[in-house]
Write a protein that holds these residues in place. Structure first.
Motif, PDB file in Angstrom:
ATOM      1  N   UNK A 173       0.802  -1.220   0.000  1.00  0.00           N
ATOM      2  CA  UNK A 173       0.000   0.000   0.000  1.00  0.00           C
ATOM      3  C   UNK A 173       0.838   1.273   0.000  1.00  0.00           C
ATOM      4  N   UNK A 174       2.148   1.146   0.130  1.00  0.00           N
ATOM      5  CA  UNK A 174       2.986   2.342   0.149  1.00  0.00           C
ATOM      6  C   UNK A 174       3.927   2.406  -1.053  1.00  0.00           C
ATOM      7  N   UNK A 175       4.771   1.405  -1.226  1.00  0.00           N
ATOM      8  CA  UNK A 175       5.743   1.452  -2.310  1.00  0.00           C
ATOM      9  C   UNK A 175       5.082   1.312  -3.671  1.00  0.00           C
ATOM     10  N   UNK A 176       4.055   0.461  -3.778  1.00  0.00           N
ATOM     11  CA  UNK A 176       3.320   0.383  -5.044  1.00  0.00           C
ATOM     12  C   UNK A 176       2.648   1.717  -5.339  1.00  0.00           C
ATOM     13  N   UNK A 177       2.065   2.315  -4.299  1.00  0.00           N
ATOM     14  CA  UNK A 177       1.431   3.623  -4.477  1.00  0.00           C
ATOM     15  C   UNK A 177       2.447   4.666  -4.915  1.00  0.00           C
ATOM     16  N   UNK A 178       3.643   4.606  -4.348  1.00  0.00           N
ATOM     17  CA  UNK A 178       4.684   5.562  -4.717  1.00  0.00           C
ATOM     18  C   UNK A 178       5.087   5.388  -6.183  1.00  0.00           C
ATOM     19  N   UNK A 179       5.188   4.130  -6.646  1.00  0.00           N
ATOM     20  CA  UNK A 179       5.505   3.883  -8.052  1.00  0.00           C
ATOM     21  C   UNK A 179       4.409   4.460  -8.946  1.00  0.00           C
ATOM     22  N   UNK A 180       3.138   4.252  -8.583  1.00  0.00           N
ATOM     23  CA  UNK A 180       2.043   4.832  -9.356  1.00  0.00           C
ATOM     24  C   UNK A 180       2.170   6.354  -9.409  1.00  0.00           C
ATOM     25  N   UNK A 181       2.464   6.964  -8.271  1.00  0.00           N
ATOM     26  CA  UNK A 181       2.587   8.423  -8.220  1.00  0.00           C
ATOM     27  C   UNK A 181       3.693   8.916  -9.153  1.00  0.00           C
ATOM     28  N   UNK A 182       4.822   8.208  -9.178  1.00  0.00           N
ATOM     29  CA  UNK A 182       5.911   8.591 -10.074  1.00  0.00           C
ATOM     30  C   UNK A 182       5.465   8.505 -11.536  1.00  0.00           C
ATOM     31  N   UNK A 183       4.725   7.457 -11.878  1.00  0.00           N
ATOM     32  CA  UNK A 183       4.238   7.320 -13.251  1.00  0.00           C
ATOM     33  C   UNK A 183       3.281   8.461 -13.592  1.00  0.00           C
ATOM     34  N   UNK A 184       2.375   8.780 -12.661  1.00  0.00           N
ATOM     35  CA  UNK A 184       1.445   9.891 -12.893  1.00  0.00           C
ATOM     36  C   UNK A 184       2.198  11.198 -13.118  1.00  0.00           C
ATOM     37  N   UNK A 185       3.255  11.415 -12.359  1.00  0.00           N
ATOM     38  CA  UNK A 185       3.984  12.679 -12.433  1.00  0.00           C
ATOM     39  C   UNK A 185       4.828  12.791 -13.696  1.00  0.00           C
ATOM     40  N   UNK A 186       5.415  11.685 -14.142  1.00  0.00           N
ATOM     41  CA  UNK A 186       6.338  11.753 -15.275  1.00  0.00           C
ATOM     42  C   UNK A 186       5.621  11.679 -16.625  1.00  0.00           C
ATOM     43  N   UNK A 187       4.416  11.116 -16.659  1.00  0.00           N
ATOM     44  CA  UNK A 187       3.732  10.923 -17.942  1.00  0.00           C
ATOM     45  C   UNK A 187       3.464  12.223 -18.700  1.00  0.00           C
ATOM     46  N   UNK A 188       3.003  13.310 -18.048  1.00  0.00           N
ATOM     47  CA  UNK A 188       2.807  14.552 -18.814  1.00  0.00           C
ATOM     48  C   UNK A 188       4.092  15.055 -19.468  1.00  0.00           C
ATOM     49  N   UNK A 189       5.224  14.895 -18.800  1.00  0.00           N
ATOM     50  CA  UNK A 189       6.491  15.318 -19.388  1.00  0.00           C
ATOM     51  C   UNK A 189       6.822  14.463 -20.610  1.00  0.00           C
ATOM     52  N   UNK A 190       6.598  13.149 -20.510  1.00  0.00           N
ATOM     53  CA  UNK A 190       6.843  12.264 -21.649  1.00  0.00           C
ATOM     54  C   UNK A 190       5.933  12.640 -22.817  1.00  0.00           C
ATOM     55  N   UNK A 191       4.669  12.925 -22.540  1.00  0.00           N
ATOM     56  CA  UNK A 191       3.742  13.306 -23.606  1.00  0.00           C
ATOM     57  C   UNK A 191       4.196  14.580 -24.309  1.00  0.00           C
ATOM     58  N   UNK A 192       4.798  15.496 -23.565  1.00  0.00           N
ATOM     59  CA  UNK A 192       5.281  16.736 -24.183  1.00  0.00           C
ATOM     60  C   UNK A 192       6.414  16.473 -25.165  1.00  0.00           C
ATOM     61  N   UNK A 193       7.225  15.434 -24.894  1.00  0.00           N
ATOM     62  CA  UNK A 193       8.294  15.104 -25.845  1.00  0.00           C
ATOM     63  C   UNK A 193       7.704  14.823 -27.226  1.00  0.00           C
ATOM     64  N   UNK A 194       6.619  14.072 -27.249  1.00  0.00           N
ATOM     65  CA  UNK A 194       6.012  13.699 -28.524  1.00  0.00           C
ATOM     66  C   UNK A 194       5.313  14.891 -29.184  1.00  0.00           C
ATOM     67  N   UNK A 195       4.760  15.782 -28.378  1.00  0.00           N
ATOM     68  CA  UNK A 195       4.097  16.964 -28.933  1.00  0.00           C
ATOM     69  C   UNK A 195       5.102  17.971 -29.471  1.00  0.00           C
ATOM     70  N   UNK A 196       6.200  18.167 -28.753  1.00  0.00           N
ATOM     71  CA  UNK A 196       7.182  19.192 -29.134  1.00  0.00           C
ATOM     72  C   UNK A 196       8.193  18.685 -30.152  1.00  0.00           C
TER      73      UNK A 196
END
Length: 219
Positions: A173-196
């Motif tokens: 309930x903690x480390x898995x949640x932390x991994x999910x949070x990292x994915x949520x945070x990094x995905x918008x930046x990754x999407x910008x790579x493809x847009x820009x």
């Protein structure tokens, strides 16, 4: 010495064979969903599923190096880590373990989506709770005497609930949640790579599928 050790299916329990088949089938479903998601622009699925086995194996091997807290049961194909000197006192690992993490984490990640939670940290907390629910039946059943997917060793850190170490539940309930949070945070930046940089699809794909998961997986 052979790192890959094989047992005849008739020499292991049907519970072990069932788990192997089920895990392979679920992993195939996950891979299909990730490929479809990538085509629709859902790169977070791929980031999670590539990072998950690295994250999971780091946890498994780190635990095996530092504390011999369980012995795995016999499955058709075993990764015989005790043949390697640093893991001489640990346990052989069933071959399903590396695909267990991307499979279960993907389902936990996916099952939170219908709730429509917007804030990343709240979605991550919900994901951690979902992982606890998903893992409950697997962990409790795996330690039953007639199933024996593994056997827990006595340890002062383990407070068992229906045979489930609550320390493991806390980790779910903690480390898995932390991994999910990292994915949520990094995905918008990754999407910008493809847009820009639409003309750098190969370079962006390499960063998305290699660099980002490697950065996230140690948590």
């Amino acid at each position: 010495m052979h790192f890959f050790r094989f047992n005849r299916p008739s020499d292991v329990t049907w519970y072990a064979n069932l788990l192997d088949v089920m895990m392979l089938a679920l992993f195939a479903v996950v891979v299909g969903a990730v490929v479809q998601g990538w085509r629709r622009g859902r790169r977070d699925y791929a980031i999670l599923v590539v990072a998950a086995p690295i994250y999971g194996m780091l946890l498994e091997l780190g635990g095996m190096l530092t504390h011999n807290s369980y012995t795995q049961g016999a499955f058709v194909m075993m990764l015989d880590f005790p043949t390697l000197r640093p893991f001489a006192d640990s346990t052989a690992m069933p071959s399903y373990v590396p695909i267990f993490y991307p499979t279960f984490l993907f389902f936990g990640y996916k099952l939170v989506e219908p709730f429509g939670i917007v804030r990343p940290w709240r979605r991550a907390v919900a994901g951690g709770c979902m992982m606890g629910l998903l893992d409950c039946a697997y962990i409790i059943q795996g330690g039953l005497p007639h199933v024996v997917w593994w056997t827990w060793h006595p340890w002062e850190m383990y407070q068992l609930w229906l045979g489930w170490p609550l320390l493991d539940l806390w980790w779910e309930m903690t480390w898995h949640a932390f991994l999910f949070w990292l994915v949520y945070r990094v995905t918008p930046r990754v999407d910008r790579w493809y847009e820009e940089q639409p003309d750098r699809r190969v370079a962006n794909a390499v960063k998305t599928l290699l660099v980002v998961p490697l950065a996230l997986s140690p948590d």
